[in-house]
Write a protein that holds these residues in place. Structure first.
Motif, PDB file in Angstrom:
ATOM      1  N   ASP A  71       0.912  -1.055  -0.420  1.00 51.49           N
ATOM      2  CA  ASP A  71      -0.212  -0.231  -0.048  1.00 51.49           C
ATOM      3  C   ASP A  71       1.104   1.251  -0.371  1.00 51.49           C
ATOM      4  O   ASP A  71       1.304   1.458   0.907  1.00 51.49           O
ATOM      5  CB  ASP A  71      -0.717   0.097   1.446  1.00 51.49           C
ATOM      6  N   MET A  72       1.236   2.210  -1.074  1.00 52.76           N
ATOM      7  CA  MET A  72       1.597   3.231  -0.625  1.00 52.76           C
ATOM      8  C   MET A  72       1.182   4.296   0.083  1.00 52.76           C
ATOM      9  O   MET A  72      -0.519   4.359  -0.090  1.00 52.76           O
ATOM     10  CB  MET A  72       1.558   3.567  -2.512  1.00 52.76           C
ATOM     11  N   ASN A 126       0.065   7.768   1.467  1.00 50.53           N
ATOM     12  CA  ASN A 126      -0.215   8.735   0.633  1.00 50.53           C
ATOM     13  C   ASN A 126      -0.209   9.136  -0.187  1.00 50.53           C
ATOM     14  O   ASN A 126       0.091  10.066   0.034  1.00 50.53           O
ATOM     15  CB  ASN A 126      -0.533  10.189   1.801  1.00 50.53           C
ATOM     16  N   ASP A 159      -2.880   2.518  -5.701  1.00 45.42           N
ATOM     17  CA  ASP A 159      -2.284   2.371  -5.198  1.00 45.42           C
ATOM     18  C   ASP A 159      -1.536   1.623  -4.438  1.00 45.42           C
ATOM     19  O   ASP A 159      -1.188   1.093  -2.996  1.00 45.42           O
ATOM     20  CB  ASP A 159      -1.721   4.116  -3.928  1.00 45.42           C
TER      21      ASP A 159
HETATM   22 MG   LIG Z   1      -2.300   3.851   0.399  1.00 40.23          MG
END
Ligand SMILES: [Mg+2]
Length: 413
Positions: free
Chosen positions: A9-10, A12, A105
């Motif tokens: 999960d990227m 922000n 993302d």
């Molecule tokens: Mg994210």
């Protein structure tokens, strides 16, 4: 044998992207906002600094400004986000061909059986984090577990730039005390149902009889209770897998209200380019069109109709949509928002019953023309080919990218 699944999960994503593209923003409270000169000025994303002031996704711009007077508001740069999202997926693809995106993302990655090559799941997660940081200048959080649901849960536990393992030996100690809404599949309305049954944690859910929940949640009750017990056997999809679509649509809220048929036609003509691009991508034909119109009093109406023959041709779709509009809509107020959808999709290759009266040859030629236009737009950008009638003021931002939320749950077993 247990699987090794990563959820990446990227952190922000939008806000981090903006700070990466413009380093002068670093350390300042930043919010990515719908442009203030447009109507839908809301906060789309924020960084940790802005979050500390209580700025929330979905806040109206002025609200956010009230909470944080020094807030730096920047417009979204979707083309850049998409570019970096793809670059990140290229990195992930070095480790597995089972890489399933979830939104722009997030991805799941199945690394089962790769330990000789890449080490344990945790080692692989750390390597991926380092590569994304070094090559893209962005941070990711990774959850490592034996199924998709717990991997996703893990990536939420430590942020930013962290790896969290939810191991098969001790997952109960980690997962069961967590609030039930942390689990994939438990959205706001499901959470309310859980509250009625006094289910507060994932552990509570795991120990609930699904037959009781089924009264409200139907078949999802068994699925959710199974997830809470670590029984999620859904596979991570292959990176080239395209989720079959039932309908494809494209809509836009215009920058200024539309007041004439001509303006509506122009917008529809632009929208169908994207609708048809999706049809070509999914190898589908439209058996009908649907339109959705919202006026400036925010009153909405929708209509649909069946086509004589299935089509895959932007211009024909636009004509059908516009005919439907002319037949159905009575001008009382200016129009604010238009959506065109291709519905009743069939396979491109399905045999078609020809009719005496339809101009089949013409339709086929139009379809070929559209495929070529799609190809040119794909290679050289949206503005490479354009209908002449679209050279006038469209009252819409044609570069705005519609965000599609893929539904990871629907693909689960
Ligand atoms: Mg994210």
């Amino acid at each position: 044998m247990d699987r090794t699944i990563l959820h990446i999960d990227m952190n922000n994503f939008y806000a981090s992207m903006e700070c990466m593209l413009d380093p002068s923003l670093r350390g300042k409270p930043v919010a990515v906002c719908g442009r203030t000169e447009e109507r839908h000025g809301i906060v789309l994303a924020k960084n940790y600094e802005a979050k500390a002031y209580g700025v929330k996704t979905g806040d109206v711009n002025w609200e956010a400004r009230q909470k944080c007077p020094d807030l730096v508001m920047v417009p979204p740069h979707y083309e850049e986000y998409i570019k970096y999202s793809k670059l990140a997926r290229q990195i992930y693809a070095d480790y597995s061909d089972q890489v399933e995106p979830f939104g722009m993302d997030e991805v799941w990655l199945d690394a089962s059986g790769t330990s000789r090559l890449f080490g344990t799941g945790e080692q692989l997660a750390d390597e991926i984090r380092e590569r994304v940081k070094f090559e893209l200048g962005l941070t990711v959080s990774v959850g490592v577990s034996f199924n998709k649901v717990f991997a996703k849960l893990g990536s939420d536990l430590k942020k930013p730039d962290a790896t969290t393992v939810v191991p098969p030996e001790s997952w109960r100690d980690i997962v069961w005390p967590l609030p039930v809404e942390d689990m994939l599949g438990v959205g706001r309305s499901t959470k309310k149902v859980m509250e009625r049954y006094n289910i507060k944690t994932i552990g509570d859910l795991a120990n609930t009889d699904p037959n009781i929940l089924a009264y409200r949640l139907k078949s999802r009750a068994w699925q959710l209770v199974a997830f809470a017990n670590g029984n999620d056997h859904s596979v991570v999809l292959h990176k080239d897998y395209v989720v079959p679509a039932k309908s494809v649509g494209h809509g836009i809220t215009t920058l200024q209200d539309l007041e004439t048929d001509q303006e509506v036609w122009n917008v529809m003509l632009e929208l169908v380019q994207e609708v048809n691009r999706k049809l070509v991508e999914y190898k589908k034909k439209a058996g009908g069109v649907a339109i959705y119109i919202r006026d400036n009093e925010l009153y909405t109406k929708q209509w649909q109709h069946k086509l004589e023959l299935p089509i895959q041709a932007a211009l024909s779709l636009a004509r059908e949509a516009f005919t439907l509009f002319k037949r159905s809509y009575t001008w009382r107020h200016p129009i604010r928002s238009v959506t065109v959808s291709a519905i009743a999709l069939s396979e491109e290759s399905d045999p078609v019953q020809r009719t005496l009266f339809a101009d089949n040859d013409r339709d086929e030629k139009l379809a070929k023309l559209d495929q070529t236009i799609c190809w040119i737009r794909e290679r050289f950008g949206k503005d490479a080919v354009r209908s002449a009638s679209l050279l006038c003021d469209l009252k819409m931002d044609t570069n705005r990218v519609e965000l599609q939320m893929p539904s990871g749950l629907t693909t689960m077993g």
